[in-house]
Motif scaffolding. Sequence first.
Motif, PDB file in Angstrom:
ATOM      1  N   GLU A 252     -11.096  -0.921   5.089  1.00  0.00           N
ATOM      2  CA  GLU A 252     -12.534  -1.114   4.841  1.00  0.00           C
ATOM      3  C   GLU A 252     -12.777  -2.504   4.220  1.00  0.00           C
ATOM      4  O   GLU A 252     -13.743  -3.183   4.555  1.00  0.00           O
ATOM      5  N   GLY A 253     -11.869  -2.915   3.303  1.00  0.00           N
ATOM      6  CA  GLY A 253     -11.998  -4.235   2.677  1.00  0.00           C
ATOM      7  C   GLY A 253     -11.846  -5.351   3.692  1.00  0.00           C
ATOM      8  O   GLY A 253     -12.560  -6.355   3.645  1.00  0.00           O
ATOM      9  N   GLN A 254     -10.914  -5.148   4.608  1.00  0.00           N
ATOM     10  CA  GLN A 254     -10.695  -6.151   5.660  1.00  0.00           C
ATOM     11  C   GLN A 254     -11.961  -6.305   6.514  1.00  0.00           C
ATOM     12  O   GLN A 254     -12.372  -7.415   6.849  1.00  0.00           O
ATOM     13  N   ALA A 255     -12.593  -5.168   6.832  1.00  0.00           N
ATOM     14  CA  ALA A 255     -13.824  -5.207   7.619  1.00  0.00           C
ATOM     15  C   ALA A 255     -14.938  -5.917   6.831  1.00  0.00           C
ATOM     16  O   ALA A 255     -15.705  -6.720   7.387  1.00  0.00           O
ATOM     17  N   ARG A 256     -15.028  -5.653   5.515  1.00  0.00           N
ATOM     18  CA  ARG A 256     -16.054  -6.335   4.697  1.00  0.00           C
ATOM     19  C   ARG A 256     -15.788  -7.835   4.646  1.00  0.00           C
ATOM     20  O   ARG A 256     -16.713  -8.651   4.730  1.00  0.00           O
ATOM     21  N   ALA A 257     -14.497  -8.219   4.513  1.00  0.00           N
ATOM     22  CA  ALA A 257     -14.156  -9.646   4.449  1.00  0.00           C
ATOM     23  C   ALA A 257     -14.571 -10.349   5.743  1.00  0.00           C
ATOM     24  O   ALA A 257     -15.087 -11.465   5.726  1.00  0.00           O
ATOM     25  N   GLU A 258     -14.360  -9.653   6.858  1.00  0.00           N
ATOM     26  CA  GLU A 258     -14.718 -10.225   8.157  1.00  0.00           C
ATOM     27  C   GLU A 258     -16.242 -10.374   8.267  1.00  0.00           C
ATOM     28  O   GLU A 258     -16.767 -11.398   8.747  1.00  0.00           O
ATOM     29  N   THR A 259     -16.978  -9.351   7.779  1.00  0.00           N
ATOM     30  CA  THR A 259     -18.450  -9.427   7.805  1.00  0.00           C
ATOM     31  C   THR A 259     -18.932 -10.594   6.947  1.00  0.00           C
ATOM     32  O   THR A 259     -19.818 -11.357   7.357  1.00  0.00           O
TER      33      THR A 259
ATOM     34  N   LEU B 157       0.854  -1.201   0.000  1.00  0.00           N
ATOM     35  CA  LEU B 157       0.000   0.000   0.000  1.00  0.00           C
ATOM     36  C   LEU B 157       0.885   1.244   0.000  1.00  0.00           C
ATOM     37  O   LEU B 157       1.773   1.374   0.853  1.00  0.00           O
ATOM     38  N   VAL B 158       0.634   2.121  -0.964  1.00  0.00           N
ATOM     39  CA  VAL B 158       1.553   3.258  -1.125  1.00  0.00           C
ATOM     40  C   VAL B 158       0.912   4.620  -0.817  1.00  0.00           C
ATOM     41  O   VAL B 158       1.565   5.630  -0.944  1.00  0.00           O
ATOM     42  N   SER B 159      -0.348   4.640  -0.455  1.00  0.00           N
ATOM     43  CA  SER B 159      -0.974   5.935  -0.130  1.00  0.00           C
ATOM     44  C   SER B 159      -1.939   5.752   1.045  1.00  0.00           C
ATOM     45  O   SER B 159      -2.379   4.632   1.342  1.00  0.00           O
ATOM     46  N   GLY B 160      -2.275   6.879   1.643  1.00  0.00           N
ATOM     47  CA  GLY B 160      -3.231   6.855   2.741  1.00  0.00           C
ATOM     48  C   GLY B 160      -4.596   6.354   2.275  1.00  0.00           C
ATOM     49  O   GLY B 160      -5.289   5.631   2.981  1.00  0.00           O
ATOM     50  N   GLU B 161      -4.968   6.737   1.052  1.00  0.00           N
ATOM     51  CA  GLU B 161      -6.242   6.299   0.471  1.00  0.00           C
ATOM     52  C   GLU B 161      -6.256   4.785   0.311  1.00  0.00           C
ATOM     53  O   GLU B 161      -7.260   4.133   0.621  1.00  0.00           O
ATOM     54  N   GLU B 162      -5.146   4.188  -0.164  1.00  0.00           N
ATOM     55  CA  GLU B 162      -5.084   2.725  -0.317  1.00  0.00           C
ATOM     56  C   GLU B 162      -5.153   2.040   1.048  1.00  0.00           C
ATOM     57  O   GLU B 162      -5.791   0.988   1.176  1.00  0.00           O
ATOM     58  N   ARG B 163      -4.515   2.642   2.042  1.00  0.00           N
ATOM     59  CA  ARG B 163      -4.563   2.042   3.384  1.00  0.00           C
ATOM     60  C   ARG B 163      -5.987   2.107   3.943  1.00  0.00           C
ATOM     61  O   ARG B 163      -6.461   1.170   4.567  1.00  0.00           O
ATOM     62  N   ARG B 164      -6.679   3.208   3.678  1.00  0.00           N
ATOM     63  CA  ARG B 164      -8.070   3.348   4.150  1.00  0.00           C
ATOM     64  C   ARG B 164      -8.958   2.301   3.482  1.00  0.00           C
ATOM     65  O   ARG B 164      -9.733   1.607   4.131  1.00  0.00           O
ATOM     66  N   ARG B 165      -8.792   2.153   2.148  1.00  0.00           N
ATOM     67  CA  ARG B 165      -9.610   1.171   1.423  1.00  0.00           C
ATOM     68  C   ARG B 165      -9.299  -0.254   1.881  1.00  0.00           C
ATOM     69  O   ARG B 165     -10.184  -1.112   1.937  1.00  0.00           O
ATOM     70  N   PHE B 166      -8.022  -0.512   2.165  1.00  0.00           N
ATOM     71  CA  PHE B 166      -7.635  -1.843   2.626  1.00  0.00           C
ATOM     72  C   PHE B 166      -8.342  -2.168   3.953  1.00  0.00           C
ATOM     73  O   PHE B 166      -8.897  -3.257   4.124  1.00  0.00           O
TER      74      PHE B 166
END
Length: 160
Positions: free
Chosen positions: A144-151, A133-142
């Motif tokens: 959120e994706g992790q939370a969706r994967a857990e759900t 991950l190379v930007s703050g935006e990518e880290r934020r999306r990651f």
Amino acid sequence: MSGLPPRTVADSRTTVVRLMIPTDANFTGNVFGGQILAELDRVAYVVAGRHCHQNCVTASIDRVDFLAPVHVGDLVEWLAELTYVGRTSMEVWVQVNAEPLQGGSRRKVGEAFLTMVALDAGGRPAPVPALNLVSGEERRRFAEGQARAETRRKVRTAHR
Ligand SMILES: CC(C)(COP(=O)(O)OP(=O)(O)OC[C@H]1O[C@@H](n2cnc3c(N)ncnc32)[C@H](O)[C@@H]1OP(=O)(O)O)[C@@H](O)C(=O)NCCC(=O)NCCS
């Protein structure tokens, strides 16, 4: 652990552009939603394959809302990139835009998150490279994706 080094979001980012033609239409003359979904699935497969260099399957497609109709003669683009990777799964975000080829504004017509799973030669889930991950935006999306994967995991467990 995958033997491959981490890759960036940009390494696998993919755009597909297609002109909608009469064979893409349903009986009302607008584009058949299934055409949009089929390309959505294909572009997610390309993103996942570019990231992990292995065969992949679509494990799930989250809710897809069709926000506006797509017409014959529209130029449709599918913009796709990774948002999150787990051990063997990869979440791909796809945004679908359309614009009349003859001129007119570009509009967002759909969006979805797909989960792709890498498979080894025996057809079993296989580890994928980490996401660099190379930007703050990518880290934020990651995150959120992790939370969706857990759900998704909790919902699957509850339904078994
Ligand atoms: C997707 C599939 C390989 C998962 O197999 P499985 O035995 O459940 O594997 P696991 O439980 O070890 O899960 C593997 C990974 O997939 C994820 N996963 C499994 N089912 C999922 C689902 N329905 N949605 C999202 N992610 C899913 C898990 O969270 C895990 O991710 P992680 O390794 O990053 O933590 C299997 O269900 C399958 O082959 N499904 C059919 C896929 C297919 O044919 N698609 C095309 C339809 S035409």
